[in-house]
Design an enzyme around this catalytic site. Structure first.
Site, PDB file in Angstrom:
ATOM      1  N   HIS A  94      -4.844  -1.775  -5.667  1.00  0.00           N
ATOM      2  CA  HIS A  94      -4.090  -0.606  -6.132  1.00  0.00           C
ATOM      3  C   HIS A  94      -5.074   0.478  -6.530  1.00  0.00           C
ATOM      4  O   HIS A  94      -5.881   0.288  -7.435  1.00  0.00           O
ATOM      5  CB  HIS A  94      -3.182  -0.993  -7.303  1.00  0.00           C
ATOM      6  CG  HIS A  94      -2.203  -2.092  -6.970  1.00  0.00           C
ATOM      7  ND1 HIS A  94      -1.567  -2.853  -7.903  1.00  0.00           N
ATOM      8  CD2 HIS A  94      -1.755  -2.538  -5.766  1.00  0.00           C
ATOM      9  CE1 HIS A  94      -0.763  -3.713  -7.296  1.00  0.00           C
ATOM     10  NE2 HIS A  94      -0.872  -3.549  -5.995  1.00  0.00           N
TER      11      HIS A  94
ATOM     12  N   ASP B  60       0.807  -1.225   0.000  1.00  0.00           N
ATOM     13  CA  ASP B  60       0.000   0.000   0.000  1.00  0.00           C
ATOM     14  C   ASP B  60       0.839   1.274   0.000  1.00  0.00           C
ATOM     15  O   ASP B  60       0.442   2.305   0.555  1.00  0.00           O
ATOM     16  CB  ASP B  60      -0.963   0.015   1.213  1.00  0.00           C
ATOM     17  CG  ASP B  60      -1.880  -1.194   1.209  1.00  0.00           C
ATOM     18  OD1 ASP B  60      -2.230  -1.659   0.114  1.00  0.00           O
ATOM     19  OD2 ASP B  60      -2.246  -1.656   2.316  1.00  0.00           O
TER      20      ASP B  60
END
Ligand code: GDP
Ligand code: IMO
Ligand code: MG
Length: 428
Positions: free
Chosen positions: A37, A9
């Site tokens: 994503h 992340d």
């Protein structure tokens, strides 16, 4: 090559999207729908699970042999992105990638339940059990979808064993063969047009001197071999993983851009030396919107850890670094940055501990840098950064001996400061 430098992340999706403009192919080589994503472009938010982050620019998008694919999620993603006008017909899926089957998801959930306090905190998408079956040579691959008879036979063989596990080991419901075979034949029809010899395709592109971007999923510290085992994912997340994960030689990777947040987050269990104690943890989480893309879980937040980042530079061979979400730090008077760990025997080190117990008990040693309060979201170039923000970035570059070529100043595609032309960065 673009790779996550922390525990995932880091903002890889945004950086890949940015550099995909200057590329011809964008290739995922590891992981599956445990990845999430996020890309924000022209006010629209896209949350990608399987699809390479080049899809927004209509690039040819490859999902390599090292990936695991959940057909249900894949079809959902095709429908969602196709419905939003994106050219999903340019997606190419390796026949060698493994399929996530319903028993993998059930075993992932059952295993976490059984582990109780010792759980890994997985995304429960069946990732570990799918890679385990691959290594056991019991897996079902994408190319099995090309032949209805083979597919049914493989499902039948696997299910005979998996149902015993589900019932006896996990006390979970068993799975019915006929319904499953029929459902997967339906997915097979949807997936068949995308199946390609992706190793050959990438090789040809490279021979034709087209620009190929490799997109790592997850992050360095989640790597199955070199991450914080067992609190890792089940694939090779490192830059080097792109070679076997796509079926190309390691000499074809000529530059490696690491992506790191200006602080650190982690989802799931496991040691985290710089995890923030006290109210600043929540402050960073709220300012950074640190809630998981895949599971919605809160992300644990910590101060920047240069010991871990130095380790990531070593494992991946970074040729440059993108530092994302610098804007999130814009309201702190002071910013602690971890430059060393103090080990249980009192010794201080700036290298990542090789032994798990040392890492579990490592205490961060901080240097405190001055903060800044000016917002960064409107800053247009590097010279526009407040002095303290610039000093923060320079400190990281100096400590790691790596150029910081991109700085994230907001979630939108344009909110990034580049040290060089984007084309030049994309070409390493
Ligand atoms: P990935 O898995 O590495 O692609 O990262 P995620 O998408 O899971 O998480 C990163 C989050 O931060 C996403 O919500 C992005 O939209 C957001 N983001 C990326 N770069 C920046 C940045 O520079 N500033 C801010 N404020 N948000 C960013
Ligand atoms: P992206 O690509 C953050 C973490 C999970 C868990 C561990 C194992 O969006 O950066 P798994 O389901 O893979 O068996 O879970 O790995 N994890 C991630 N954390 N970002 C990710 O991906 C992750 N992929 C897996 O939270 O701790
Ligand atoms: Mg993510």
């Amino acid at each position: 090559m673009i790779v996550g430098a922390q525990w995932g992340d880091e903002g890889k999706g945004k950086i890949v999207d940015l550099l995909a403009q200057s590329s011809d192919l964008v290739c995922r080589y590891n992981g599956g729908p445990n990845a999430g994503h996020t890309i924000v472009a022209d006010g629209e938010t896209y949350k990608l699970r399987h699809m390479p982050s080049g899809i927004l620019w209509g690039k040819e998008c490859v999902i390599g042999a090292g990936c695991v694919v959940d057909p249900e999620v894949f079809v959902e993603e095709l429908d969602d992105l196709g419905g939003r006008g994106l050219p999903v017909d340019r997606v190419r899926l390796s026949g060698d990638a493994h399929l996530i089957m319903p028993w993998h998801r059930a075993i992932d959930r059952g295993s976490e339940r059984r582990l109780g306090k010792l759980k890994i905190g997985t995304t429960r998408r069946g990732i570990g059990p799918t890679y385990a079956d691959k290594a056991m040579r019991l897996g079902i691959r994408v190319q099995d979808l090309l032949d209805a008879k083979i597919l049914r036979q493989k499902i039948e063989v696997a299910l005979a064993e998996k149902n015993v596990w589900l019932e006896r080991v996990y006390g979970s419901e068993t799975i019915e063969l006929e319904e499953l075979a029929e459902r997967y034949e339906g997915y097979a029809q949807r997936l068949r047009p995308y199946i390609s010899d992706t190793s050959l395709l990438v090789d040809r592109a490279l021979r034709e001197a087209r620009f190929v971007l490799f997109e790592g999923a997850h992050g360095t510290l989640l790597d199955i071999d070199h991450g914080t085992y067992p609190f890792v994912t089940s694939s090779s997340t490192l830059a080097g993983g792109a070679a076997p994960g796509l079926g190309i030689g390691p000499t074809r990777i000529d530059s490696v851009l690491g992506v790191a947040k200006a602080y650190v987050t982690r989802v799931g269990e496991g040691p985290f030396p710089t995890e923030i104690d006290g109210p600043d943890q929540e402050r960073v989480r709220d300012l950074g919107g640190e809630f998981g893309t895949v599971t919605g879980r809160v992300r644990r937040c910590g101060w920047l850890d240069l010991v871990a980042l130095r380790y990531a530079a070593r494992l991946n061979g970074f040729t440059s670094l993108a530092l994302t979400k610098l804007d999130v730090l814009s309201s702190f008077d002071e910013l602690p940055v971890c430059t060393r760990y103090r080990l249980p025997d009192g010794i201080e080190t700036d290298e990542f501990p090789a032994h798990q117990s040392d890492f579990h008990h490592a205490r961060p040693v901080y240097e405190t840098l001055p903060g800044w309060t000016e917002p960064l979201d409107e800053v247009e170039d590097l010279h526009g950064l407040p002095d303290a923000a610039r000093a923060y970035v320079d400190f990281v570059a100096r400590e790691l001996d790596v150029e910081v070529c991109l700085i994230g100043t907001g979630a939108e595609r344009e909110q990034v400061l580049a040290a060089r032309e984007l084309d030049a960065i994309a070409r390493g």
